[in-house]
Write an enzyme that holds these catalytic residues in place. Structure first.
Site, mmCIF file in Angstrom:
data_model
loop_
_atom_site.group_PDB
_atom_site.id
_atom_site.type_symbol
_atom_site.label_atom_id
_atom_site.label_comp_id
_atom_site.label_asym_id
_atom_site.label_seq_id
_atom_site.Cartn_x
_atom_site.Cartn_y
_atom_site.Cartn_z
ATOM 1 N N ARG A 184 -2.244 -11.000 -4.493
ATOM 2 C CA ARG A 184 -2.282 -9.552 -4.667
ATOM 3 C C ARG A 184 -1.469 -8.846 -3.581
ATOM 4 O O ARG A 184 -0.990 -7.746 -3.776
ATOM 5 C CB ARG A 184 -3.736 -9.049 -4.618
ATOM 6 C CG ARG A 184 -4.578 -9.502 -5.801
ATOM 7 C CD ARG A 184 -5.909 -8.818 -5.771
ATOM 8 N NE ARG A 184 -5.684 -7.392 -5.571
ATOM 9 C CZ ARG A 184 -6.544 -6.607 -4.904
ATOM 10 N NH1 ARG A 184 -7.626 -7.096 -4.403
ATOM 11 N NH2 ARG A 184 -6.285 -5.332 -4.770
ATOM 12 N N CYS B 160 -15.679 -3.158 -4.584
ATOM 13 C CA CYS B 160 -14.988 -4.443 -4.515
ATOM 14 C C CYS B 160 -15.699 -5.273 -3.443
ATOM 15 O O CYS B 160 -16.709 -4.854 -2.879
ATOM 16 C CB CYS B 160 -13.510 -4.245 -4.188
ATOM 17 S SG CYS B 160 -13.229 -3.785 -2.486
ATOM 18 N N ILE C 139 -14.635 0.855 9.283
ATOM 19 C CA ILE C 139 -14.194 1.475 8.035
ATOM 20 C C ILE C 139 -14.985 0.982 6.826
ATOM 21 O O ILE C 139 -15.504 1.773 6.049
ATOM 22 C CB ILE C 139 -12.679 1.197 7.798
ATOM 23 C CG1 ILE C 139 -11.846 1.596 9.018
ATOM 24 C CG2 ILE C 139 -12.208 1.917 6.538
ATOM 25 C CD1 ILE C 139 -11.777 3.074 9.308
ATOM 26 N N ASN D 144 0.802 -1.222 0.000
ATOM 27 C CA ASN D 144 0.000 0.000 0.000
ATOM 28 C C ASN D 144 0.836 1.274 0.000
ATOM 29 O O ASN D 144 0.291 2.358 -0.172
ATOM 30 C CB ASN D 144 -0.988 -0.012 1.166
ATOM 31 C CG ASN D 144 -2.077 -1.043 0.928
ATOM 32 O OD1 ASN D 144 -2.213 -1.551 -0.194
ATOM 33 N ND2 ASN D 144 -2.825 -1.369 1.951
ATOM 34 N N ARG E 71 -8.316 -1.397 -8.437
ATOM 35 C CA ARG E 71 -8.910 -0.099 -8.150
ATOM 36 C C ARG E 71 -7.893 0.926 -7.671
ATOM 37 O O ARG E 71 -8.157 2.111 -7.713
ATOM 38 C CB ARG E 71 -10.058 -0.238 -7.181
ATOM 39 C CG ARG E 71 -9.764 -0.944 -5.879
ATOM 40 C CD ARG E 71 -11.024 -1.069 -5.069
ATOM 41 N NE ARG E 71 -11.903 0.052 -5.249
ATOM 42 C CZ ARG E 71 -11.691 1.272 -4.745
ATOM 43 N NH1 ARG E 71 -10.601 1.475 -4.057
ATOM 44 N NH2 ARG E 71 -12.547 2.238 -4.953
ATOM 45 N N ARG F 187 -16.616 1.456 -1.989
ATOM 46 C CA ARG F 187 -15.364 2.169 -2.236
ATOM 47 C C ARG F 187 -15.537 3.430 -3.101
ATOM 48 O O ARG F 187 -14.997 3.545 -4.188
ATOM 49 C CB ARG F 187 -14.339 1.247 -2.876
ATOM 50 C CG ARG F 187 -14.159 -0.111 -2.248
ATOM 51 C CD ARG F 187 -13.496 -0.080 -0.884
ATOM 52 N NE ARG F 187 -12.146 0.378 -0.856
ATOM 53 C CZ ARG F 187 -11.078 -0.403 -1.082
ATOM 54 N NH1 ARG F 187 -11.256 -1.663 -1.371
ATOM 55 N NH2 ARG F 187 -9.867 0.087 -1.043
ATOM 56 N N PRO F 188 -16.328 4.405 -2.673
ATOM 57 C CA PRO F 188 -16.515 5.623 -3.473
ATOM 58 C C PRO F 188 -15.210 6.415 -3.602
ATOM 59 O O PRO F 188 -14.252 6.167 -2.850
ATOM 60 C CB PRO F 188 -17.553 6.413 -2.687
ATOM 61 C CG PRO F 188 -17.412 5.931 -1.289
ATOM 62 C CD PRO F 188 -17.025 4.486 -1.377
ATOM 63 N N ILE F 189 -15.172 7.345 -4.553
ATOM 64 C CA ILE F 189 -13.981 8.207 -4.689
ATOM 65 C C ILE F 189 -14.375 9.681 -4.601
ATOM 66 O O ILE F 189 -13.646 10.564 -5.082
ATOM 67 C CB ILE F 189 -13.222 7.938 -6.013
ATOM 68 C CG1 ILE F 189 -14.117 8.220 -7.218
ATOM 69 C CG2 ILE F 189 -12.642 6.532 -6.039
ATOM 70 C CD1 ILE F 189 -13.334 8.363 -8.523
ATOM 71 N N ASP F 190 -15.523 9.955 -3.952
ATOM 72 C CA ASP F 190 -15.992 11.341 -3.867
ATOM 73 C C ASP F 190 -14.979 12.260 -3.190
ATOM 74 O O ASP F 190 -14.780 13.412 -3.609
ATOM 75 C CB ASP F 190 -17.337 11.408 -3.152
ATOM 76 C CG ASP F 190 -17.287 10.758 -1.773
ATOM 77 O OD1 ASP F 190 -16.714 9.656 -1.646
ATOM 78 O OD2 ASP F 190 -17.795 11.359 -0.821
ATOM 79 N N LEU F 191 -14.274 11.737 -2.178
ATOM 80 C CA LEU F 191 -13.302 12.595 -1.463
ATOM 81 C C LEU F 191 -12.100 12.910 -2.345
ATOM 82 O O LEU F 191 -11.536 14.008 -2.295
ATOM 83 C CB LEU F 191 -12.868 11.924 -0.161
ATOM 84 C CG LEU F 191 -13.986 11.640 0.847
ATOM 85 C CD1 LEU F 191 -13.429 11.007 2.109
ATOM 86 C CD2 LEU F 191 -14.762 12.911 1.182
HETATM 87 C C1 EPZ Z 1 -6.437 2.021 1.390
HETATM 88 O O1 EPZ Z 1 -7.570 1.979 0.549
HETATM 89 C C2 EPZ Z 1 -5.798 0.649 1.290
HETATM 90 N N1 EPZ Z 1 -5.447 0.382 -0.102
HETATM 91 C C3 EPZ Z 1 -6.768 -0.415 1.783
HETATM 92 O O2 EPZ Z 1 -6.068 -1.646 1.791
HETATM 93 C C4 EPZ Z 1 -7.171 -0.085 3.223
HETATM 94 O O3 EPZ Z 1 -8.132 -1.032 3.663
HETATM 95 C C5 EPZ Z 1 -7.767 1.326 3.274
HETATM 96 O O4 EPZ Z 1 -6.824 2.275 2.753
HETATM 97 C C6 EPZ Z 1 -8.127 1.742 4.699
HETATM 98 O O5 EPZ Z 1 -6.970 1.743 5.483
HETATM 99 C C7 EPZ Z 1 -4.340 0.956 -0.640
HETATM 100 O O6 EPZ Z 1 -3.626 1.696 0.025
HETATM 101 C C8 EPZ Z 1 -4.042 0.617 -2.056
HETATM 102 P P1 EPZ Z 1 -9.669 4.877 2.182
HETATM 103 P P2 EPZ Z 1 -8.342 3.369 0.230
HETATM 104 O O7 EPZ Z 1 -9.895 5.882 1.112
HETATM 105 O O8 EPZ Z 1 -7.371 4.465 0.172
HETATM 106 C C9 EPZ Z 1 -14.288 5.860 2.479
HETATM 107 C C10 EPZ Z 1 -5.725 -3.916 1.469
HETATM 108 O O9 EPZ Z 1 -6.280 -4.879 2.013
HETATM 109 N N2 EPZ Z 1 -14.065 6.725 1.309
HETATM 110 O O10 EPZ Z 1 -8.713 5.189 3.300
HETATM 111 O O11 EPZ Z 1 -9.208 3.126 -0.952
HETATM 112 C C11 EPZ Z 1 -14.126 4.389 2.149
HETATM 113 O O12 EPZ Z 1 -15.322 3.859 1.615
HETATM 114 C C12 EPZ Z 1 -6.544 -2.734 0.992
HETATM 115 O O13 EPZ Z 1 -4.476 -3.792 1.309
HETATM 116 C C13 EPZ Z 1 -15.091 7.550 0.853
HETATM 117 O O14 EPZ Z 1 -16.180 7.551 1.403
HETATM 118 O O15 EPZ Z 1 -9.242 3.513 1.523
HETATM 119 C C14 EPZ Z 1 -13.773 3.804 3.492
HETATM 120 O O16 EPZ Z 1 -14.974 3.610 4.232
HETATM 121 C C15 EPZ Z 1 -8.047 -2.985 1.129
HETATM 122 N N3 EPZ Z 1 -14.865 8.356 -0.210
HETATM 123 C C16 EPZ Z 1 -12.969 4.915 4.180
HETATM 124 O O17 EPZ Z 1 -13.264 6.108 3.453
HETATM 125 C C17 EPZ Z 1 -13.646 8.391 -0.849
HETATM 126 O O18 EPZ Z 1 -13.499 9.175 -1.814
HETATM 127 C C18 EPZ Z 1 -11.455 4.701 4.116
HETATM 128 O O19 EPZ Z 1 -11.115 4.467 2.785
HETATM 129 C C19 EPZ Z 1 -12.617 7.548 -0.385
HETATM 130 C C20 EPZ Z 1 -12.840 6.727 0.702
#
Ligand code: EPZ
Length: 427
Positions: free
Chosen positions: A405, A123, A335, A23, A99, A128-132
């Site tokens: 992975r 997934c 989370i 990561n 993703r 897993r939205p990307i709004d932020l």
């Molecule tokens: C990273 O994903 C990691 N992946 C994930 O690891 C990890 O589970 C996750 O962070 C949480 O620690 C990588 O680094 C490649 P987030 P990421 O944005 O960045 C919500 C693994 O097993 N959210 O920190 O995609 C989201 O739905 C993987 O190695 C929004 O609402 O996670 C979640 O509830 C799985 N809008 C929370 O935030 C957004 O635009 C944290 O997600 C983005 C996220």
């Protein structure tokens, strides 16, 4: 598709070499876009996701060369050169497989002034939205358009002005995209409530080595002073704290003792605390962490949270360990909305776990029994391996591509410390 066959009951003992962090690598690789000079990354883990990301970067015209590494070595050295970018589009057929591809959006926008990335679907563990990600880039001055399943980001002519954004929720990926976009902005950018994971620190350290100006590294308030250009660098990817925590659970459930070579205890304090609560001995060593479980395991109560809280990526693995603890443990997954898919499979191995919404009650059982189980997502599949190592009899974990992975040569590392494991192809 491969499967792994485990003969349980073997006490793990010895040294496990921990690889570079998946990561972190997935956010360091796209930094190659931010300069036309070579970027060399050392300690890059050999993982399917890294191969996928390398292929995506090649699509943009980035050359990638792997320095010779002996087959027995873990990790590789990759040099990336984005001398000329021939495409700024990340296509659906690549993004849908991984993703984390969304992490090219910020750096591509910074380099080219525009970027088009297929929207990553959800997934297994959540939508897993990307709004932020998008709101942060807009705050930095980008124009965002969504059409036909793609997101297109455009910088005003001359590049992003920079700006201020306060994240309503902590997001690792959104923080990473925002930081990678801000480093080449024309002005200053301020990010509040930014993610503080060690992988974000690794990203900021690499960008600083490339000439970026970032203040507040390691805190939730980042100030990035945009610079006109970045230069190349050579950088070592941090050790994988989640892989290390996973092998700690594997050793502990077998009543074994292992040293996690290259693991950094300061990066995984919440995991260390949870292991100690469960009765596991955890001690720092000059180049690693010593793990031993010679006594009974105790129940623990854990809630996942953004760093420095207990990592959601460790929840499934700790749950497997707690299946063998005395008493009832309570785990709360705050989370992701669907990160208990390992529960039915663990119960098929004799565990006694009840889930209700985001909470799981793990009633310790005196033994687990081997079974044929199905991997559903990366960390869930590791929890099944951990359970299989302690189970009586044989466990077969199907759909090993999930594990590949995120765990470099898992069966080799387990065999190094005495596990009886075998990878076999299946029809
Ligand atoms: C990273 O994903 C990691 N992946 C994930 O690891 C990890 O589970 C996750 O962070 C949480 O620690 C990588 O680094 C490649 P987030 P990421 O944005 O960045 C919500 C693994 O097993 N959210 O920190 O995609 C989201 O739905 C993987 O190695 C929004 O609402 O996670 C979640 O509830 C799985 N809008 C929370 O935030 C957004 O635009 C944290 O997600 C983005 C996220």
């Amino acid at each position: 598709m491969d499967k792994i066959i485990i003969e349980g009951g073997k006490r793990l003992s010895g040294v496990v070499p921990i690889s570079g962090a998946k990561n972190s690598a997935l956010t360091l690789l796209p930094c190659a876009l931010l300069t036309d000079e070579p970027l060399t990354l050392r300690n890059l883990p050999r993982l399917a996701d890294i191969d996928g990301f390398q292929h995506l970067l090649n699509q943009f015209g980035i050359s990638t060369t792997i320095a010779g590494s002996r087959p027995e070595d873990f990790g590789r050295v990759m040099t990336l050169a984005a001398t000329r970018i021939t495409s700024s589009v990340a296509p659906y057929e690549l993004v849908r497989k991984m993703r984390a591809s969304i992490l090219v959006l910020g750096p591509m926008l910074a380099r080219m002034g525009e970027a088009t990335v297929s929207l990553p679907g959800g997934c297994a563990i959540g939508n897993r939205p990307i709004d932020l990600h998008l709101k942060a880039l807009e705050a930095l001055g980008a124009q965002i358009e969504l059409a036909a399943g793609y997101v297109r980001a455009i910088a005003p002519d001359g590049g992003l002005p920079g700006g201020r954004y306060s994240f309503p929720g902590v997001s690792g990926g959104a923080t990473e995209n925002a930081v990678m976009a801000a480093v080449l902005a024309k002005g200053k950018s301020t990010l509040h409530n930014a993610a503080r994971e060690p992988e974000i620190v690794d990203l900021c350290k690499l960008l600083t080595a490339m000439g970026a100006q970032i203040e507040g590294i390691g805190t939730s308030d980042l100030v990035i002073h945009g610079v006109p250009r970045l230069h190349g660098a050579t950088y070592r990817v941090m050790s994988d704290r989640i892989e290390a925590g996973s092998y700690a659970c594997a050793a502990a459930i077998t009543g074994g003792e292992v040293t996690l070579k290259h693991a950094v205890i300061e990066e995984m304090e919440a995991t260390v605390q949870a292991l100690r609560d469960a009765g596991v001995t955890v001690e720092p060593r000059p180049d690693g962490i010593y793990i031993a479980a010679d006594g009974p395991l105790r129940a623990a109560t854990i809630s996942t949270a953004p760093y420095p809280g207990f990592a959601t990526d460790m929840q499934a693995q700790l749950m497997a360990l707690l299946c063998r603890a005395e008493g009832a443990s309570v785990l709360t997954e705050t989370i992701f909305e669907n990160r208990y898919m390992h529960v039915p499979e663990l119960n098929r191995m004799g565990a006694h776990i009840e889930t209700k919404g985001r909470t799981a009650i793990v009633h310790g059982v005196p033994k687990l029994t081997g079974a044929e189980v199905m991997a559903t997502d990366l960390r869930a599949s590791m929890s099944l391996v951990i359970a299989g190592l302690a189970a009586e009899g044989e466990t077969q974990v199907h759909r090993l591509y999930h594990l590949d992975r995120g765990y470099e040569r898992l069966e080799e590392k387990l065999a190094l410390v005495g596990a009886q494991v075998e990878r076999v192809g299946e029809d």
